[in-house]
Write a protein that holds these residues in place. Structure first.
Motif: not given
Lengths: 119, 119, 119
Positions: A32-36, A68-77, A103-111
């Motif tokens: 659900p985090e990916v709208l398009d 990903l653009l920053s702002g996701r919850s820890p659970e979503a990540k 390994s899998v890494e989640i990175v926040d991008m500066d929105r």
């Protein structure tokens, strides 16, 4: 907006990159985090010059970075990382005599400074 | 200190990499944030193994990452991203039948641990 | 868990990648921050399409990115960056007429969402 970059060591020969790309994108776009779905831009990079730890050989890796653009919850990540890991766990080759790390890494991008457009 | 890494999907054939590198560096070095033009280290990476969203084809991308030492204002970051986007918007090929996405990301690098020197 | 990615401009020809990988991994794994040497996954990437600043030529670079799970002290990060820099300073080619820049960056990876396993 997400970018997915998967790197792997070249001793994992015959990596099914095309199949993995299709399955990774299906799995991530089902979140659900990916709208398009068209926003997800994924690529594979094969590393021919690598070294794992201090052993001379017998080791390989596959590493995914999901940006990903920053702002996701820890659970979503965590959910997104699990989606990526599930596909790579299933499709990564496991050559005899090679210890393979995943390994899998989640990175926040500066929105605020992110630019995004369609040409 | 900035690093600029531009990736693009290989269906954007005949990308004018050399021209884009020269124009990107001119645009970024004209920013007051860049004190020494020689600090900007830029490179292009062509991704031959890629997949955008869940469609089988007809999509491409160009993505730039500008990595800066932390401490810039949000306005400075937006200005730098806009400088990069302007060049890529102008020079990125737009093949018929391909929907091309452009994105620019600013990344803060950890300043206290950064090592920089000339050999 | 660390990932080490070393990029260099292709005008630094005959880069001793294999030797550098072995020495980098030995230096980083000797840090008390690395609990299991097998965790360190290092690779070299050669950039053939690059441009440094606004000069037409005569410049090159080597840049290392060490990605670690978040939570290290500033001192530990500085020590790790120094270990990487020491090896690259010693082994990076210095072609005549080329000004070579060396940089090392430490990146924090998001710990809660990180996935790591052996296949």
């Amino acid at each position: 907006m997400p970018h997915l970059i998967v790197e792997y060591s070249s001793n994992l020969s015959a990596y099914p990159e095309a199949q993995a790309l299709a399955e990774l994108n299906a799995a991530v776009c089902a979140s659900p985090e990916v709208l398009d779905e068209a926003d997800l831009k994924s690529r594979f990079v094969r590393n021919a010059s690598f070294h794992v730890g201090t052993a001379a050989s017998g080791r390989g890796f596959v590493h995914a970075q999901l940006r990903l653009l920053s702002g996701r919850s820890p659970e979503a990540k965590q959910d997104l990382a699990a989606r990526v890991a599930e596909v790579l766990r299933r499709l990564t080759p496991r050559p005899a005599g090679v210890m393979v790390q995943l390994s899998v890494e989640i990175v926040d991008m500066d929105r605020p400074s992110y630019v995004k457009e369609r040409l």
